[in-house]
Design an enzyme around this catalytic site. Sequence first.
Site, PDB file in Angstrom:
ATOM      1  N   GLU A  38       0.850  -1.188   0.000  1.00  0.00           N
ATOM      2  CA  GLU A  38       0.000   0.000   0.000  1.00  0.00           C
ATOM      3  C   GLU A  38       0.889   1.244   0.000  1.00  0.00           C
ATOM      4  OE1 GLU A  38      -3.390   1.903   3.016  1.00  0.00           O
ATOM      5  OE2 GLU A  38      -1.866   0.530   3.796  1.00  0.00           O
ATOM      6  N   LYS A 108      -9.822   1.591  -1.538  1.00  0.00           N
ATOM      7  CA  LYS A 108      -9.929   1.104  -0.160  1.00  0.00           C
ATOM      8  C   LYS A 108     -11.265   1.499   0.477  1.00  0.00           C
ATOM      9  CE  LYS A 108      -7.127   1.157   4.105  1.00  0.00           C
ATOM     10  NZ  LYS A 108      -5.950   1.809   4.729  1.00  0.00           N
ATOM     11  N   CYS A 145      -4.792  -3.316   3.680  1.00  0.00           N
ATOM     12  CA  CYS A 145      -4.405  -2.997   5.055  1.00  0.00           C
ATOM     13  C   CYS A 145      -5.568  -3.128   6.040  1.00  0.00           C
ATOM     14  CB  CYS A 145      -3.780  -1.602   5.081  1.00  0.00           C
ATOM     15  SG  CYS A 145      -2.731  -1.278   6.526  1.00  0.00           S
TER      16      CYS A 145
END
Length: 257
Positions: A38, A108, A145
């Site tokens: 990321e 995300k 994440c």
Amino acid sequence: MQLTLVQMAATLDSAANRARIEEELRPLEGQDLVVLPEAVMHDFGPSDHDLAAVAEPLDGPFVDLLSREARRLGATIVAGMFERTDDLPFNTLVAMGPDGDLAATYRKIHLYDSFGYRESERLRAGDVDPVVLPVGDLTVGLMTCYDLRFPEMGRALVDAGAEAFVVPAAWVAGEHKVDHWRTLLRARAIENTVWVAAAGQGGSRYSGHSLVADPWGTIVEEAAGGNELVTADIAVDAVRRSREVNPSLANRRMQTL
């Protein structure tokens, strides 16, 4: 399918990051899938660092580099960037196919408003829309994440056909953090009977420990905290065998609740 995770620490210099990525990818050969962390395009930096000012479009220099490298390697490359908008950027994963074309984007969903930090003040969340793509014989689901802490995200990807999860991350270091990282990655593998391949940023700020877990939750390869490549062979047959022995997905009774 041969997989390589590239664990590296990004900086606030986007051009330097691209040069470093090119250097890390140069010796690779024979990979089907390469995963970078990321925010490898440009690190998050301090909380007052303006990510909108450094965000790039999907036809910018970062994606152009990944396109060239994917075509050169004949591999799919997944990596994290900040995607420009007319307001706050997206925290976006791009997946470049072996032909160099953009195969998928994932913005995300779960922003890191936790552990005293508010990612939502700097970035915008993507639509709640699971993203999967074919890579060789496997269907790969994308998460980033903090998404890892939401088991329903894994279920949505499995229901969309995923047999492996790819998890680029910049997992901030701290008390309990490596233990949470390893435990959550293994849990997502076990409960969904999928491969999990997680590429994290290393260095002093982040936890590193990029790893590959099989559909039984066994860690087959794992990095430490520095700059490192992690390579593993993953196969769809392992997913099929684990689901025959452990048909927990088929035995679910609560999908519609």
